[in-house]
Design a protein around this motif. Structure first.
Motif, PDB file in Angstrom:
ATOM      1  N   GLU A 217     -12.487  -1.607  -3.868  1.00 26.21           N
ATOM      2  CA  GLU A 217     -14.037  -1.679  -4.202  1.00 26.21           C
ATOM      3  C   GLU A 217     -14.148  -1.108  -5.432  1.00 26.21           C
ATOM      4  O   GLU A 217     -15.280  -1.111  -6.196  1.00 26.21           O
ATOM      5  N   SER A 218     -13.384   0.110  -5.825  1.00 23.06           N
ATOM      6  CA  SER A 218     -13.682   1.054  -6.980  1.00 23.06           C
ATOM      7  C   SER A 218     -12.479   1.547  -7.680  1.00 23.06           C
ATOM      8  O   SER A 218     -11.307   1.573  -7.038  1.00 23.06           O
ATOM      9  N   HIS A 219     -12.669   1.693  -9.046  1.00 27.63           N
ATOM     10  CA  HIS A 219     -11.507   2.382  -9.647  1.00 27.63           C
ATOM     11  C   HIS A 219     -11.222   3.777  -9.407  1.00 27.63           C
ATOM     12  O   HIS A 219     -10.259   4.189  -9.732  1.00 27.63           O
ATOM     13  N   HIS A 220     -12.034   4.299  -8.534  1.00 26.28           N
ATOM     14  CA  HIS A 220     -11.606   5.655  -8.367  1.00 26.28           C
ATOM     15  C   HIS A 220     -10.607   5.513  -7.072  1.00 26.28           C
ATOM     16  O   HIS A 220      -9.892   6.848  -6.904  1.00 26.28           O
ATOM     17  N   ASP A 221     -10.382   4.470  -6.712  1.00 21.72           N
ATOM     18  CA  ASP A 221      -9.341   4.330  -5.443  1.00 21.72           C
ATOM     19  C   ASP A 221      -7.859   4.043  -6.584  1.00 21.72           C
ATOM     20  O   ASP A 221      -6.793   4.159  -5.760  1.00 21.72           O
ATOM     21  N   LEU A 222      -7.868   3.842  -7.589  1.00 22.66           N
ATOM     22  CA  LEU A 222      -6.827   3.270  -8.385  1.00 22.66           C
ATOM     23  C   LEU A 222      -5.665   4.001  -8.457  1.00 22.66           C
ATOM     24  O   LEU A 222      -4.525   3.557  -8.114  1.00 22.66           O
ATOM     25  N   ASP A 223      -5.938   5.563  -8.675  1.00 23.31           N
ATOM     26  CA  ASP A 223      -4.493   6.234  -8.739  1.00 23.31           C
ATOM     27  C   ASP A 223      -3.849   6.277  -7.352  1.00 23.31           C
ATOM     28  O   ASP A 223      -2.571   6.025  -7.477  1.00 23.31           O
ATOM     29  N   ILE A 224      -4.563   6.295  -6.151  1.00 22.87           N
ATOM     30  CA  ILE A 224      -3.592   6.356  -4.988  1.00 22.87           C
ATOM     31  C   ILE A 224      -3.187   4.624  -4.874  1.00 22.87           C
ATOM     32  O   ILE A 224      -2.055   4.806  -4.373  1.00 22.87           O
ATOM     33  N   LEU A 225      -3.797   3.757  -4.827  1.00 22.04           N
ATOM     34  CA  LEU A 225      -3.214   2.483  -4.873  1.00 22.04           C
ATOM     35  C   LEU A 225      -2.198   2.088  -5.874  1.00 22.04           C
ATOM     36  O   LEU A 225      -1.012   1.829  -5.455  1.00 22.04           O
ATOM     37  N   VAL A 226      -1.997   2.694  -7.112  1.00 20.86           N
ATOM     38  CA  VAL A 226      -0.861   2.730  -8.123  1.00 20.86           C
ATOM     39  C   VAL A 226       0.459   3.630  -7.503  1.00 20.86           C
ATOM     40  O   VAL A 226       1.410   3.010  -7.574  1.00 20.86           O
ATOM     41  N   ASP A 227       0.074   4.679  -7.007  1.00 21.05           N
ATOM     42  CA  ASP A 227       0.921   5.638  -6.319  1.00 21.05           C
ATOM     43  C   ASP A 227       1.663   4.551  -5.145  1.00 21.05           C
ATOM     44  O   ASP A 227       2.919   4.720  -5.172  1.00 21.05           O
ATOM     45  N   LEU A 228       0.803   4.038  -4.426  1.00 17.24           N
ATOM     46  CA  LEU A 228       1.469   3.218  -3.156  1.00 17.24           C
ATOM     47  C   LEU A 228       2.215   2.182  -3.912  1.00 17.24           C
ATOM     48  O   LEU A 228       3.263   1.585  -3.157  1.00 17.24           O
ATOM     49  N   LEU A 229       1.685   1.337  -4.908  1.00 16.01           N
ATOM     50  CA  LEU A 229       2.499   0.384  -5.398  1.00 16.01           C
ATOM     51  C   LEU A 229       3.938   0.859  -5.974  1.00 16.01           C
ATOM     52  O   LEU A 229       4.845   0.226  -5.770  1.00 16.01           O
ATOM     53  N   ARG A 230       3.919   1.910  -6.612  1.00 18.56           N
ATOM     54  CA  ARG A 230       5.124   2.602  -7.117  1.00 18.56           C
ATOM     55  C   ARG A 230       6.186   3.017  -6.087  1.00 18.56           C
ATOM     56  O   ARG A 230       7.429   2.657  -6.044  1.00 18.56           O
ATOM     57  N   SER A 231       5.535   3.564  -5.049  1.00 20.86           N
ATOM     58  CA  SER A 231       6.503   4.088  -3.951  1.00 20.86           C
ATOM     59  C   SER A 231       7.072   3.092  -2.953  1.00 20.86           C
ATOM     60  O   SER A 231       7.787   3.207  -2.300  1.00 20.86           O
ATOM     61  N   GLN A 232       6.137   1.967  -2.929  1.00 19.83           N
ATOM     62  CA  GLN A 232       6.485   0.873  -1.909  1.00 19.83           C
ATOM     63  C   GLN A 232       6.403   1.742  -0.666  1.00 19.83           C
ATOM     64  O   GLN A 232       6.946   1.065   0.499  1.00 19.83           O
ATOM     65  N   ARG A 233       5.343   2.498  -0.484  1.00 19.74           N
ATOM     66  CA  ARG A 233       5.218   3.138   0.777  1.00 19.74           C
ATOM     67  C   ARG A 233       4.330   2.528   1.653  1.00 19.74           C
ATOM     68  O   ARG A 233       3.285   1.939   1.204  1.00 19.74           O
ATOM     69  N   ASP A 234       4.717   2.353   3.164  1.00 18.28           N
ATOM     70  CA  ASP A 234       3.936   1.807   4.137  1.00 18.28           C
ATOM     71  C   ASP A 234       2.542   2.370   4.204  1.00 18.28           C
ATOM     72  O   ASP A 234       2.491   3.835   4.237  1.00 18.28           O
TER      73      ASP A 234
END
Length: 261
Positions: A217-234
Motif C-alpha cells: 500500500e505505501s512506500h512507508h512499508d518498503l524498508d521492512i519489505l526490503v529487509d524481508l526480501l534480503r533475509s528470506q525470513r518467513d
C-alpha cells in the motif's frame, strides 16, 4: 497577486495558424481539456485534503502557450494560490503532493519484473505522512470517477519554477468501485520472492506453495519489505483479496501486518 504553484500540461502540442484577422485554425480536437481539468482538480483536491493549501484559495486557468521556439501551442492548466505568499517550503510541499498524486493515479502492475529500483542510491524516501498519502488516495479516487481508464495524451505536471515534477500517461489505476463481491482478508505465512519500488509490487511464496502477486500500500512499508526480501525470513502477511469486475483476483498486502514478524 495570485502565485503560480504548478502547471498541468498536455505533452502533445497543437498547431495553430491565423486564417484572417478574426479567426484561428488548428487541431483543437486533439486537446483533452477534460483530462487536464480532471487532473488539475484532483491535485487541488489533494492539496486541500492534505492541508498543504486551502482548496478555496486555489484557482485554475486554461491556457494555450508556446512550446519553446516552435509555432506550436501546449494546452495547459495553470494553477494559482490566491492566499498569503507561499514560502519555498510551502512550494516544496506542493511538489510532494503533486508527485505522490501522479504516482498513485497510474496503473500498478503486480508483476515485479526487475527489482533494481529497490537499491538505487537515488531512491527517494516517502514524501508524505501515511495520513497525507491516504488523503491523496481519496483525491485520486475522485479523479478516476471522471476519467477513462487510459489518458489519450501524456500529461506533465510542472512546479512553480516550470520544472517537471512528474508525468502521467497510459493506463490509469483501477477504480476500487469497479470491484465486485466482498474483500477476503487472510493471514499468509510466506517469504518475499520479488519486490518493486516503482510499481508497488510484491511477489510472495507461501509456506504451502502458493504464489501471490500483490501490491503493497505505501512506500512507508518498503524498508521492512526490503529487509524481508534480503533475509528470506518467513513472515505472516495480511493479504486482502478482491475481485475485479472482469473476474480477476486482486491482492493487496495491508500495511497493518508489517509492524512485526
Amino acid at each position: 497577486m495570485p502565485q503560480l504553484i504548478c502547471v498541468v500540461s498536455q505533452r502533445s502540442a497543437v498547431a495553430i495558424r491565423r486564417l484572417d484577422d478574426d479567426a484561428l485554425a488548428g487541431n483543437f480536437g486533439g486537446v483533452d481539456w477534460r483530462g487536464l481539468g480532471a487532473i488539475a482538480e484532483g491535485i487541488a483536491t489533494a492539496l486541500g485534503k492534505t492541508q498543504v493549501l486551502a482548496r478555496s484559495e486555489i484557482e485554475m486557468v486554461q491556457t494555450l502557450h508556446p512550446d519553446g521556439a516552435t509555432s506550436l501551442l501546449l494546452p495547459s492548466v495553470f494553477m494559482y494560490h490566491s492566499g498569503s505568499p507561499l514560502s519555498e517550503a510551502d512550494l516544496t510541499a506542493v511538489e510532494r503532493v503533486c508527485a505522490t498524486y501522479s504516482e498513485r493515479i497510474t496503473f500498478r502492475n503486480p508483476d515485479c519484473g526487475a527489482t533494481g529500483d529497490l537499491y538505487a542510491d537515488d531512491r527517494p524516501e516517502p514524501m508524505l505522512s501515511v495520513e497525507q498519502e491516504q488523503a491523496v488516495d481519496e483525491a485520486v479516487l475522485e479523479t478516476l470517477t471522471t476519467l477513462r481508464s487510459r489518458l489519450p495524451h501524456a500529461v506533465v505536471i510542472e512546479g512553480a519554477d516550470r520544472r517537471p515534477i512528474a508525468q502521467v500517461e497510459g493506463k490509469l489505476r483501477s477504480m476500487e468501485t469497479g470491484l465486485v463481491g466482498e474483500a477476503i482478508t487472510r493471514d499468509v505465512h510466506a517469504v518475499i520472492d520479488g519486490l518493486s519500488y516503482r510499481t508497488y509490487a510484491a511477489k510472495l511464496l507461501s509456506s504451502d506453495g502458493e504464489v501471490i502477486s500483490a501490491n503493497y500500500e505505501s512506500h512507508h512499508d518498503l524498508d521492512i519489505l526490503v529487509d524481508l526480501l534480503r533475509s528470506q525470513r518467513d513472515h505472516i502477511f495480511q493479504v486482502v483479496e478482491t475481485m475485479s469486475d472482469k473476474g480477476k483476483p486482486i491482492f493487496t498486502i495491508r500495511s497493518t501486518s508489517l509492524g512485526s514478524t
